[in-house]
Write a protein that holds these residues in place. Structure first.
Motif, PDB file in Angstrom:
ATOM      1  N   UNK A 177      10.161  -1.672  -1.612  1.00 25.21           N
ATOM      2  CA  UNK A 177       8.711  -1.614  -1.393  1.00 25.21           C
ATOM      3  C   UNK A 177       7.997  -2.413  -2.478  1.00 25.21           C
ATOM      4  N   UNK A 178       6.886  -3.049  -2.088  1.00 23.79           N
ATOM      5  CA  UNK A 178       6.097  -3.829  -3.029  1.00 23.79           C
ATOM      6  C   UNK A 178       4.928  -3.002  -3.566  1.00 23.79           C
ATOM      7  N   UNK A 179       4.472  -3.376  -4.745  1.00 18.56           N
ATOM      8  CA  UNK A 179       3.289  -2.743  -5.340  1.00 18.56           C
ATOM      9  C   UNK A 179       2.267  -3.815  -5.656  1.00 18.56           C
ATOM     10  N   UNK A 214      -0.473   1.198   4.812  1.00 17.96           N
ATOM     11  CA  UNK A 214       0.055   0.308   5.838  1.00 17.96           C
ATOM     12  C   UNK A 214      -0.687  -1.021   5.732  1.00 17.96           C
ATOM     13  N   UNK A 215      -0.003  -2.142   5.927  1.00 17.23           N
ATOM     14  CA  UNK A 215      -0.719  -3.425   5.924  1.00 17.23           C
ATOM     15  C   UNK A 215      -1.843  -3.495   6.963  1.00 17.23           C
ATOM     16  N   UNK A 216      -1.809  -2.608   7.962  1.00 18.99           N
ATOM     17  CA  UNK A 216      -2.860  -2.595   8.985  1.00 18.99           C
ATOM     18  C   UNK A 216      -4.238  -2.305   8.393  1.00 18.99           C
ATOM     19  N   UNK A 217      -4.293  -1.646   7.238  1.00 15.53           N
ATOM     20  CA  UNK A 217      -5.602  -1.315   6.658  1.00 15.53           C
ATOM     21  C   UNK A 217      -6.346  -2.579   6.227  1.00 15.53           C
ATOM     22  N   UNK A 230      -2.763 -10.586   1.364  1.00 19.15           N
ATOM     23  CA  UNK A 230      -2.136 -10.167   2.620  1.00 19.15           C
ATOM     24  C   UNK A 230      -0.924 -11.025   3.008  1.00 19.15           C
ATOM     25  N   UNK A 231      -0.944 -12.363   2.799  1.00 18.48           N
ATOM     26  CA  UNK A 231       0.233 -13.159   3.175  1.00 18.48           C
ATOM     27  C   UNK A 231       1.508 -12.739   2.463  1.00 18.48           C
ATOM     28  N   UNK A 241       5.543  -8.460   6.960  1.00 22.34           N
ATOM     29  CA  UNK A 241       6.846  -7.858   7.211  1.00 22.34           C
ATOM     30  C   UNK A 241       7.044  -6.503   6.567  1.00 22.34           C
ATOM     31  N   UNK A 242       6.080  -6.051   5.763  1.00 17.72           N
ATOM     32  CA  UNK A 242       6.192  -4.753   5.095  1.00 17.72           C
ATOM     33  C   UNK A 242       5.662  -3.647   6.010  1.00 17.72           C
ATOM     34  N   UNK A 243       6.350  -2.517   6.052  1.00 19.19           N
ATOM     35  CA  UNK A 243       5.857  -1.348   6.791  1.00 19.19           C
ATOM     36  C   UNK A 243       4.786  -0.618   5.989  1.00 19.19           C
ATOM     37  N   UNK A 244       4.945  -0.628   4.683  1.00 24.38           N
ATOM     38  CA  UNK A 244       3.995   0.026   3.785  1.00 24.38           C
ATOM     39  C   UNK A 244       4.140  -0.598   2.402  1.00 24.38           C
ATOM     40  N   UNK A 245       3.112  -0.404   1.578  1.00 26.19           N
ATOM     41  CA  UNK A 245       3.165  -0.923   0.214  1.00 26.19           C
ATOM     42  C   UNK A 245       2.349  -0.021  -0.699  1.00 26.19           C
ATOM     43  N   UNK A 246       2.655  -0.082  -1.983  1.00 26.09           N
ATOM     44  CA  UNK A 246       1.891   0.647  -2.990  1.00 26.09           C
ATOM     45  C   UNK A 246       0.713  -0.215  -3.450  1.00 26.09           C
TER      46      UNK A 246
END
Length: 254
Positions: free
Chosen positions: A1-3, A190-193, A114-115, A119-124
């Protein structure tokens, strides 16, 4: 996971220090507070960081470009014009530094990176000026379990920040009064936010968070341990004293 870490603001309330450096580069115990935040995440296996730079961002880039000089013993051979690094410890970090603009607001900075989250499902996601003994592993597990788009770490502090309630149905930025559960940063998203962020002038803490709360897509994970932002010189002094004491509560790494 990325932060993702916000590190681009001016830090006007601690201008004694930020005249010369960006706020996340203010040192506690000889290390930038940004380093302390990254160490908290790293202790929970999060080692891929995206730093949102802005004000004096070049100093953050120079710090990581010369990380071995800061953290290791080195030998300079003047005759051969060479440098040998004697590595004592190497962080298992991947650090992406992104210029997100000097005047961009918190939401705008997130939108600009964002770029790097494709591909991330979620991130910190957190601020570059606050530390705590936050259980990042438990926070991520909580986020994955409830299935909503956003989770914020709620902590208690005098009423300077956004007040929260469980299973967030509303969000109010900077309410009056003390003792509320407040926005302590340390989000999982979620990246959707990011689709809710209009542009550079958008504050993450306003329209995006408010809309997520109103739609029932925001949940609070309650942190009862230590948490301290570094907004003023007094806050910096407190953190420095805790570090010097050898009992800094946010030092969760070996």
């Amino acid at each position: 996971m990325k932060a993702v870490i916000l590190a681009g603001g001016l830090g006007t309330r601690i201008s004694e220090e930020t005249r010369l450096k960006p706020k996340p580069m203010i040192e506690v115990g000889g290390k930038p507070i940004l380093w302390h935040i990254m160490k908290v995440y790293s202790a929970h296996g999060v080692n891929n960081f995206i730093i949102c730079c802005g004000y004096m961002g070049y100093l953050i880039k120079e710090y990581f470009a010369n990380y071995f000089l800061h953290m290791s013993d080195v030998t300079f051979d003047m005759t051969n014009n060479s440098m040998e690094v004697h590595q004592r410890h190497v962080e298992s970090w991947r650090v992406t530094l992104v210029d997100t603009g000097e005047d961009t607001m918190t939401g705008g900075r997130l939108k600009r990176v964002a770029p790097y989250l494709e591909g991330e499902d979620a991130f910190c996601f957190t601020y570059g000026d606050g530390v705590g003994n936050v259980d990042i592993t438990a926070l991520i597990n909580f986020h994955n379990a409830h299935g909503k788009l956003a989770t914020v770490t709620a902590t208690q502090s005098p009423g300077r920040f956004g007040a929260l309630s469980n299973n967030i149905i509303s969000f109010k930025e900077k309410p009056h009064g003390d003792g509320n559960w407040i926005n302590g940063g340390f989000f999982v998203l979620s990246p959707k936010v990011i689709d809710r962020i209009e542009g550079d002038s958008t504050f993450w803490e306003r329209e995006p968070m408010e809309s997520l709360a109103n739609e029932g897509e925001f949940s609070a994970w309650f942190h009862n341990g230590f948490w301290q932002p570094m907004d003023t010189l007094r806050d910096k002094t407190l953190l420095e004293e805790l570090w010097i004491s050898g009992n800094a509560p946010w030092k969760v790494w070996a």
